[in-house]
Design a protein around this motif. Structure first.
Motif, PDB file in Angstrom:
ATOM      1  N   LEU A  36     -20.137 -51.127  -9.853  1.00 20.74           N
ATOM      2  CA  LEU A  36     -20.752 -51.076 -11.078  1.00 20.74           C
ATOM      3  C   LEU A  36     -19.880 -50.541 -12.330  1.00 20.74           C
ATOM      4  O   LEU A  36     -19.003 -50.088 -12.180  1.00 20.74           O
ATOM      5  N   SER A  37     -20.402 -51.187 -13.389  1.00 23.68           N
ATOM      6  CA  SER A  37     -19.722 -51.047 -14.587  1.00 23.68           C
ATOM      7  C   SER A  37     -20.453 -50.051 -15.226  1.00 23.68           C
ATOM      8  O   SER A  37     -21.588 -50.144 -15.642  1.00 23.68           O
ATOM      9  N   ILE A  38     -19.923 -48.796 -15.644  1.00 25.57           N
ATOM     10  CA  ILE A  38     -20.345 -47.749 -16.161  1.00 25.57           C
ATOM     11  C   ILE A  38     -20.673 -47.972 -17.782  1.00 25.57           C
ATOM     12  O   ILE A  38     -21.679 -47.779 -18.380  1.00 25.57           O
ATOM     13  N   LEU A  39     -19.482 -48.831 -18.409  1.00 24.14           N
ATOM     14  CA  LEU A  39     -19.740 -49.289 -19.649  1.00 24.14           C
ATOM     15  C   LEU A  39     -21.100 -49.911 -19.709  1.00 24.14           C
ATOM     16  O   LEU A  39     -21.740 -49.734 -20.797  1.00 24.14           O
ATOM     17  N   GLU A  40     -21.160 -50.993 -19.111  1.00 22.68           N
ATOM     18  CA  GLU A  40     -22.497 -51.792 -19.116  1.00 22.68           C
ATOM     19  C   GLU A  40     -23.556 -50.880 -19.059  1.00 22.68           C
ATOM     20  O   GLU A  40     -24.739 -51.241 -19.821  1.00 22.68           O
ATOM     21  N   LEU A  41     -23.737 -50.106 -18.261  1.00 22.89           N
ATOM     22  CA  LEU A  41     -24.912 -49.159 -17.967  1.00 22.89           C
ATOM     23  C   LEU A  41     -25.020 -48.331 -19.260  1.00 22.89           C
ATOM     24  O   LEU A  41     -26.212 -48.285 -19.575  1.00 22.89           O
ATOM     25  N   VAL A  42     -24.149 -47.806 -19.618  1.00 26.93           N
ATOM     26  CA  VAL A  42     -24.212 -46.786 -21.084  1.00 26.93           C
ATOM     27  C   VAL A  42     -24.871 -48.065 -22.208  1.00 26.93           C
ATOM     28  O   VAL A  42     -25.579 -47.451 -22.926  1.00 26.93           O
ATOM     29  N   GLU A  43     -24.315 -49.014 -22.441  1.00 19.88           N
ATOM     30  CA  GLU A  43     -24.574 -49.906 -23.433  1.00 19.88           C
ATOM     31  C   GLU A  43     -25.914 -50.356 -23.210  1.00 19.88           C
ATOM     32  O   GLU A  43     -26.904 -50.229 -24.314  1.00 19.88           O
ATOM     33  N   GLN A  44     -26.580 -50.622 -22.125  1.00 18.11           N
ATOM     34  CA  GLN A  44     -27.943 -50.977 -21.812  1.00 18.11           C
ATOM     35  C   GLN A  44     -28.746 -50.055 -22.064  1.00 18.11           C
ATOM     36  O   GLN A  44     -29.985 -50.131 -22.512  1.00 18.11           O
ATOM     37  N   TYR A  45     -28.373 -48.610 -21.600  1.00 23.42           N
ATOM     38  CA  TYR A  45     -29.083 -47.594 -21.919  1.00 23.42           C
ATOM     39  C   TYR A  45     -29.368 -47.373 -23.504  1.00 23.42           C
ATOM     40  O   TYR A  45     -30.412 -46.940 -23.942  1.00 23.42           O
ATOM     41  N   LEU A  46     -28.434 -47.307 -24.127  1.00 23.52           N
ATOM     42  CA  LEU A  46     -28.243 -47.106 -25.571  1.00 23.52           C
ATOM     43  C   LEU A  46     -29.387 -48.038 -26.093  1.00 23.52           C
ATOM     44  O   LEU A  46     -29.993 -47.788 -27.153  1.00 23.52           O
ATOM     45  N   ASN A  47     -29.310 -49.315 -25.911  1.00 25.92           N
ATOM     46  CA  ASN A  47     -29.902 -50.258 -26.509  1.00 25.92           C
ATOM     47  C   ASN A  47     -31.424 -50.137 -26.004  1.00 25.92           C
ATOM     48  O   ASN A  47     -32.531 -50.394 -26.942  1.00 25.92           O
ATOM     49  N   PHE A  48     -31.597 -49.727 -24.855  1.00 27.47           N
ATOM     50  CA  PHE A  48     -33.246 -49.324 -24.466  1.00 27.47           C
ATOM     51  C   PHE A  48     -33.725 -48.102 -25.338  1.00 27.47           C
ATOM     52  O   PHE A  48     -34.763 -48.225 -25.663  1.00 27.47           O
ATOM     53  N   ILE A  49     -32.905 -47.101 -25.738  1.00 29.63           N
ATOM     54  CA  ILE A  49     -33.324 -45.909 -26.324  1.00 29.63           C
ATOM     55  C   ILE A  49     -33.561 -46.541 -27.851  1.00 29.63           C
ATOM     56  O   ILE A  49     -34.604 -46.150 -28.537  1.00 29.63           O
ATOM     57  N   ASP A  50     -32.752 -47.395 -28.474  1.00 30.60           N
ATOM     58  CA  ASP A  50     -32.855 -47.781 -29.807  1.00 30.60           C
ATOM     59  C   ASP A  50     -34.238 -48.848 -29.990  1.00 30.60           C
ATOM     60  O   ASP A  50     -34.775 -48.776 -31.034  1.00 30.60           O
ATOM     61  N   ARG A  51     -34.429 -49.522 -29.007  1.00 30.23           N
ATOM     62  CA  ARG A  51     -35.705 -50.384 -28.890  1.00 30.23           C
ATOM     63  C   ARG A  51     -36.939 -49.555 -28.956  1.00 30.23           C
ATOM     64  O   ARG A  51     -37.872 -49.930 -29.556  1.00 30.23           O
TER      65      ARG A  51
END
Length: 243
Positions: A36-51
């Motif tokens: 798993l890519s932790i970088l992609e996980l963090v990016e998707q998490y931040l996008n989820f919080i912003d939306r």
């Protein structure tokens, strides 16, 4: 992404699904985090919080903890493990699980408390009983004699006290001194005090004359003008001119 705004669904290489499910599988080592890519996980998490601007704070905190825990597991797997490092990743995972369970229990208890009926809004206490009011009415039973007697007692307490001395004949001390001094000069032998009272004196006047004559005899005896003699207590009192 899932249609539910409260659920974070990941779509990264090697995993597609909810974040909480990924965390549960990672704890039980059923998912290889190396893929798993932790970088992609963090990016998707931040996008989820912003939306999700209207996301609840506790939901965002849960996802933050899960994302941080996945990053920690990833780093623990990639880096060589120090045998002296305490606590171990397994122990940390257990601690996190216990804290999440405790947090869930507290939230459930808070929700139950908020869902209960509130006093004064949903339920109301019973009013205090007023009790029975007792009205007493006096029924007096009295006849005419009782009324007159009560009136007499009341007037006797309020009527001013007046003492009236009835006018009656008396012999003054001066008249008794003059009479006894004059008659004792004419008497040679002993004579009782009754001999010096006015003739025909009776009733209350006799009592007054006797008392005044007795005081006059004592005064003349003090002056040495008469002699007194009495054989016993309460015996007749005798007077005569000094020899």
């Amino acid at each position: 992404m899932d249609a539910d705004p409260d659920t974070l669904t990941l779509d990264i290489d090697g995993w597609e699904g909810p974040l909480d499910l990924l965390l549960a599988l990672a704890r039980t080592q059923k998912v290889d985090l190396r893929q798993l890519s932790i970088l992609e996980l963090v990016e998707q998490y931040l996008n989820f919080i912003d939306r999700a601007r209207a996301l609840k704070l506790e939901v965002a905190a849960d996802y933050l903890v899960m994302a941080a825990w996945l990053a920690y597991l990833k780093s623990a797997l990639l880096l060589p493990r120090d045998p002296e490092q305490e606590p171990s990743p397994e122990e940390l995972a257990l601690r996190l699980q216990l804290r999440l369970e405790r947090l869930s229990a507290m939230r459930e208890a808070g929700a139950r408390l908020l869902a209960r009926d509130r006093l004064g809004r949903d339920v109301f206490v019973r009013a205090a009983p007023e009790g029975l009011k007792t009205i007493r009415t006096a029924a007096w039973q009295a006849d005419l004699y009782d009324l007159i007697e009560a009136y007499g007692r009341v007037t006797a307490r309020t009527r001013p006290v007046m003492h009236i001395v009835a006018s009656r004949p008396v012999m003054t001390l001066e008249a008794a001194l003059d009479r006894v001094a004059r008659l004792v000069g004419e008497t040679i032998d002993w004579a009782t005090i009754e001999k010096f009272l006015p003739e025909g004196a009776g009733g209350t006047f006799r009592k007054s004359a006797l008392a005044s004559s007795f005081l006059a005899s004592l005064e003349l005896a003090r002056q040495g003008r008469v002699e007194l003699r009495q054989q016993a207590p309460f015996a007749p009192l005798y007077l005569r001119r000094p020899a």
